[in-house]
Motif scaffolding. Structure first.
Motif, PDB file in Angstrom:
ATOM      1  N   VAL A  88      -6.948 -51.708  -6.386  1.00 31.39           N
ATOM      2  CA  VAL A  88      -8.066 -51.664  -7.332  1.00 31.39           C
ATOM      3  C   VAL A  88      -9.283 -52.319  -6.679  1.00 31.39           C
ATOM      4  N   PRO A  89     -10.395 -51.568  -6.474  1.00 30.52           N
ATOM      5  CA  PRO A  89     -11.581 -52.161  -5.838  1.00 30.52           C
ATOM      6  C   PRO A  89     -12.086 -53.375  -6.603  1.00 30.52           C
ATOM      7  N   SER A  90     -12.648 -54.312  -5.859  1.00 28.40           N
ATOM      8  CA  SER A  90     -13.188 -55.518  -6.483  1.00 28.40           C
ATOM      9  C   SER A  90     -14.632 -55.327  -6.921  1.00 28.40           C
ATOM     10  N   THR A  91     -15.343 -54.360  -6.323  1.00 25.42           N
ATOM     11  CA  THR A  91     -16.767 -54.167  -6.597  1.00 25.42           C
ATOM     12  C   THR A  91     -17.042 -52.681  -6.837  1.00 25.42           C
ATOM     13  N   TYR A  92     -17.966 -52.408  -7.783  1.00 24.34           N
ATOM     14  CA  TYR A  92     -18.330 -51.036  -8.140  1.00 24.34           C
ATOM     15  C   TYR A  92     -19.850 -50.904  -8.098  1.00 24.34           C
ATOM     16  N   VAL A  93     -20.333 -49.924  -7.367  1.00 28.88           N
ATOM     17  CA  VAL A  93     -21.764 -49.695  -7.205  1.00 28.88           C
ATOM     18  C   VAL A  93     -22.087 -48.311  -7.765  1.00 28.88           C
ATOM     19  N   VAL A  94     -23.005 -48.248  -8.737  1.00 26.05           N
ATOM     20  CA  VAL A  94     -23.397 -46.981  -9.337  1.00 26.05           C
ATOM     21  C   VAL A  94     -24.605 -46.426  -8.584  1.00 26.05           C
ATOM     22  N   LEU A  95     -24.511 -45.178  -8.129  1.00 24.10           N
ATOM     23  CA  LEU A  95     -25.579 -44.512  -7.397  1.00 24.10           C
ATOM     24  C   LEU A  95     -25.966 -43.219  -8.106  1.00 24.10           C
ATOM     25  N   ASP A  96     -27.189 -42.794  -7.843  1.00 28.29           N
ATOM     26  CA  ASP A  96     -27.615 -41.494  -8.368  1.00 28.29           C
ATOM     27  C   ASP A  96     -26.912 -40.361  -7.624  1.00 28.29           C
ATOM     28  N   GLU A  97     -26.686 -40.560  -6.323  1.00 27.57           N
ATOM     29  CA  GLU A  97     -25.963 -39.587  -5.525  1.00 27.57           C
ATOM     30  C   GLU A  97     -25.416 -40.283  -4.287  1.00 27.57           C
ATOM     31  N   LEU A  98     -24.390 -39.723  -3.695  1.00 37.62           N
ATOM     32  CA  LEU A  98     -23.809 -40.282  -2.489  1.00 37.62           C
ATOM     33  C   LEU A  98     -24.556 -39.766  -1.261  1.00 37.62           C
ATOM     34  N   PRO A  99     -24.838 -40.630  -0.299  1.00 36.53           N
ATOM     35  CA  PRO A  99     -25.493 -40.157   0.931  1.00 36.53           C
ATOM     36  C   PRO A  99     -24.536 -39.287   1.734  1.00 36.53           C
ATOM     37  N   LEU A 100     -25.058 -38.201   2.281  1.00 38.15           N
ATOM     38  CA  LEU A 100     -24.219 -37.254   3.013  1.00 38.15           C
ATOM     39  C   LEU A 100     -24.697 -37.102   4.449  1.00 38.15           C
ATOM     40  N   THR A 101     -23.764 -36.773   5.313  1.00 36.64           N
ATOM     41  CA  THR A 101     -24.097 -36.441   6.697  1.00 36.64           C
ATOM     42  C   THR A 101     -24.533 -34.981   6.759  1.00 36.64           C
ATOM     43  N   ASN A 103     -23.185 -32.482   7.978  1.00 38.82           N
ATOM     44  CA  ASN A 103     -22.101 -31.529   7.731  1.00 38.82           C
ATOM     45  C   ASN A 103     -21.507 -31.668   6.333  1.00 38.82           C
ATOM     46  N   GLY A 104     -22.182 -32.427   5.464  1.00 39.78           N
ATOM     47  CA  GLY A 104     -21.789 -32.480   4.065  1.00 39.78           C
ATOM     48  C   GLY A 104     -20.766 -33.530   3.701  1.00 39.78           C
ATOM     49  N   LYS A 105     -20.366 -34.394   4.626  1.00 43.20           N
ATOM     50  CA  LYS A 105     -19.413 -35.462   4.325  1.00 43.20           C
ATOM     51  C   LYS A 105     -20.156 -36.728   3.908  1.00 43.20           C
ATOM     52  N   VAL A 106     -19.469 -37.597   3.204  1.00 46.17           N
ATOM     53  CA  VAL A 106     -20.088 -38.851   2.771  1.00 46.17           C
ATOM     54  C   VAL A 106     -20.432 -39.691   3.991  1.00 46.17           C
ATOM     55  N   ASP A 107     -21.667 -40.155   4.045  1.00 47.06           N
ATOM     56  CA  ASP A 107     -22.136 -40.995   5.147  1.00 47.06           C
ATOM     57  C   ASP A 107     -21.852 -42.449   4.790  1.00 47.06           C
ATOM     58  N   THR A 108     -20.695 -42.939   5.205  1.00 49.26           N
ATOM     59  CA  THR A 108     -20.288 -44.291   4.817  1.00 49.26           C
ATOM     60  C   THR A 108     -21.227 -45.353   5.372  1.00 49.26           C
TER      61      THR A 108
END
Length: 678
Positions: A88-101, A103-108
């Motif tokens: 269970v994650p300890s922290t939760y961050v709400v975003l309007d959208e996830l950043p993508l690379t 090629n369409g993958k999440v840019d961690t």
């Protein structure tokens, strides 16, 4: 995981592409799938971050459906219904959208660091009022990375967990605020914890070298009553894969251990009045042997290493010492090293090993840097604990337990296939396992559905399997506990090295009409709940009590089946190396000419994502298929409990108190302490 021929239980680790956090291997995709199952989550990404050095944590990034962003508490509750606590994650961050690379993958790498604002909780903010509350709030803020913390905020809803709680306790101790894990899990808010902290007594903990006479503890009396060919050869050992350890530095680090942990300087002598023990003033320094096996060919290496292991296992001496010896095997540039550490069982147990190996890594790193060792403060000494137990044995509280332990017991005898000699040479083992999916259900669904602890479920399944075999509704089982119970308010054994195990009989009665484990679970749980002080009092009365009490308990039937649940296991060992595989010999930890102490030893553990059951037996008493049938019976009854937890069987049961959010038992807490010494 498997039993070796010498009776040693070996654990085999898993190697895959999962993220590793605090000794657990975690599949981030499983957490993401659980989050996206929430009706108000559009998409999510989960990663690990270490924005504060030394504090690695799981962080979930959330894109919610329009106008429906769930609170942190709602997300944690949602995940706790599907995942174990460590996922269970300890922290939760709400975003309007996830950043993508591109090629369409999440840019961690583009995911923002969590801010330090107080999350959306169900409680209003209330500022600290006292010095203790302000101290705790500051500590929580630093460890959890949250700027503002109120005294009624729940520690676990803020992102705290079992590991973080140990960090918090250690940090609080530096400010003179003494807490225990039990207080954190029971109270969970600063306001409630501060009340107990203010009333806490100081801890009995000598910081210098402790020496002198030590009374025998119950488990030591139990040991010296056994039929062993030699008491010197009864050890526990760990074999580590290492690389680049310098022998001279390692020798200093091992000496640091014997200096800091008094039990490693234990001496035992057998005289006219029986066995006595004392802590020696002398620190053993010549306890490391270095063996150059770099020229030994691969096909001969295992045999050469085994011979060294056997020699090391046989080199301990109770009367003159040492009780710890180590062998460093230099295998050559491409094969690395092996470090075998052998300690007599009188000076070590499972909790002690975690402390010793953690401290060995710390001492080695400090010595390699040219620095003196810097270990945490000592907790209550083994000598003080032994003295307190001997006094406690004569107390009214101890005597009040006699009525329970003196209750009539069933015979406890199991059928034999043949009559033979139950010695160590005849030992063998069988195993059975649940699938990863069944294991998750056992750990997650069964406790929640039936409001019970995992240990109660395992005992219920074992009792039913034994009844299937023997036909008896009355079952006698020997249980093992870690033995570090909270008998005294000023005693802290969290970092004390020694053998503390408690061994005690438990009689379980199954109703004749209870055809399956689901129908018996409540009853078994209630019977186990009757055990006073988690069973430690039996050994105290049996070995330290008055002669009439000891004689009465000695005349009772002895369980022939012993059960021990080891909990969840990981092979990771920070700082010094990793555990070697099961095919590498550690030598025989017990002299081969001695007698086995039980007819059947049943051990259960969760390794990685798989629950395993292991039964050690004597081929002189039982056929293999007999023991296999018992093992499969236990696992089969566990599957019945799993099925009952999801098919509505639990709904038809009477209401019982639910399992709390942080239902961490003492054995689980001992496992947690392997990473954070306090």
């Amino acid at each position: 995981m498997k039993w070796r021929a010498d009776g040693t239980l070996e654990f085999v680790g898993r190697i895959d592409n999962q993220v590793k956090l605090r000794g657990y291997r975690i599949e981030l995709g499983e957490i993401e799938a659980a989050l996206t199952a929430h009706p108000h989550i559009h998409t999510t990404a989960v990663t690990t971050r270490e924005d504060t050095p030394g504090s690695k944590q799981l962080v979930a990034y959330i894109v919610a459906t329009p106008g429906n962003a769930p609170t942190t508490q709602q997300l944690r509750t949602h995940l706790q219904q599907q995942l174990p606590e460590y996922m269970v994650p300890s922290t939760y961050v709400v975003l309007d959208e996830l950043p993508l690379t591109p090629n369409g993958k999440v840019d961690t790498k583009a995911l923002p660091a969590p801010d330090h604002h107080r999350p959306d909780l169900g409680t209003a903010y209330t500022a600290p009022r006292t010095d203790t509350e302000r101290t705790l709030a500051a500590i929580w803020s630093e460890i959890l990375g949250i700027d503002t913390i109120g005294i009624h905020d729940n520690f676990f809803e803020l992102g705290g967990d079992s590991i973080v709680s140990i960090q918090m306790i250690a940090r609080a101790k530096k400010f003179g605020v003494h807490l225990t894990p039990r207080q954190i899990f029971k109270s969970q808010t600063i306001a409630e914890i501060a009340v107990h902290a203010a009333a806490a007594t100081s801890v009995d903990a000598e910081q210098g070298r402790v020496a002198g006479e030590v009374p025998l503890t119950p488990i030591q009396h139990w040991f010296f009553e056994k039929d062993l060919s030699t008491f010197d050869h009864f050890n526990q050992a760990e074999l580590l894969v290492t690389d680049g350890l310098a022998p001279d530095v390692l020798r200093l680090a091992l000496a640091d251990l014997t200096e800091h942990h008094d039990a490693l300087r234990l001496r035992c002598v057998n005289g006219p009045d029986g066995w006595r023990q004392y802590l020696d003033e002398t620190v053993d320094t010549d306890i490391l042997d270095v063996h150059d096996l770099s020229e030994v060919p691969d096909e001969s290496l295992a045999s050469a290493a085994h011979d060294i292991a056997e020699e090391t296992q046989q080199s301990l001496g109770l009367a003159k010492g040492p009780l710890l010896r180590a062998a460093l095997l230099e295998l050559g540039p491409t094969r690395g090293q092996r470090l075998l550490t052998v300690v007599h069982h009188l000076a070590v147990d499972g909790v002690s090993w975690r402390v010793l190996l953690e401290d060995l890594g710390s001492c080695y790193e400090r010595r390699a840097a040219g620095l003196a060792p810097l270990l945490p403060a000592k907790t209550t000494s083994f000598r003080s604990w032994a003295q307190r137990l001997n006094v406690f044995a004569e107390s009214a509280e101890a005597r009040s337990e006699y009525a329970y332990w003196a209750e009539p017991k069933p015979a406890g005898r199991v059928p034999r296939d043949r009559d033979g000699r139950n010695d160590v040479r005849s030992a063998a083992s069988v195993s059975a396992a649940l699938s990863p999916e069944e294991t998750r259900a056992l750990l997650r669904d069964v406790p929640r559905a039936f409001s019970t602890r995992i240990n109660d479920a395992l005992l219920t399944a074992l009792a039913h399997a034994l009844r299937d075999w023997t036909g008896d509704d009355e079952i006698l089982i020997g249980l093992e506990g870690h033995g570090r119970e909270d008998l005294f308010p000023d005693v802290d054994l969290s970092r004390t090295v020694g053998w503390f195990t408690s061994v005690f009989p438990v009689a379980l009665s199954l109703a004749p009409g209870a055809t399956g484990p689901v129908a018996s679970l409540d009853s078994v749980r209630e019977q186990v709940a009757r055990i006073p002080n988690k069973g430690i009092g039996y050994g105290i009365l049996r070995h330290l009590g008055t002669p009439d009490v000891a004689d009465a308990l000695r005349r009772q039937p002895t369980p022939e089946v012993n059960f021990n649940y080891l909990g969840q296991f990981t092979r990771e060992l920070p700082g010094i190396g990793r555990y070697a595989g099961p095919d590498e010999s550690k030598g025989h930890s017990i002299g081969p000419d001695g007698m086995r102490w039980n007819v059947l030893d049943v051990t259960a553990a969760v390794e990685g994502d798989t629950f395993g059951l292991y039964i050690s037996y004597s081929t002189a008493l039982h056929e293999r298929h007999t023991v296999e049938r018992l093992a499969n019976g236990v696992v089969g009854h566990l599957r019945e409990l799993i099925a009952g937890s999801v098919d509505g069987a639990a709904d038809a049961r009477r209401e019982t108190p639910g399992v709390p959010l942080t239902d961490v038992g003492e054995t689980d807490m001992a496992a947690i302490l392997k990473r954070f010494s306090i």
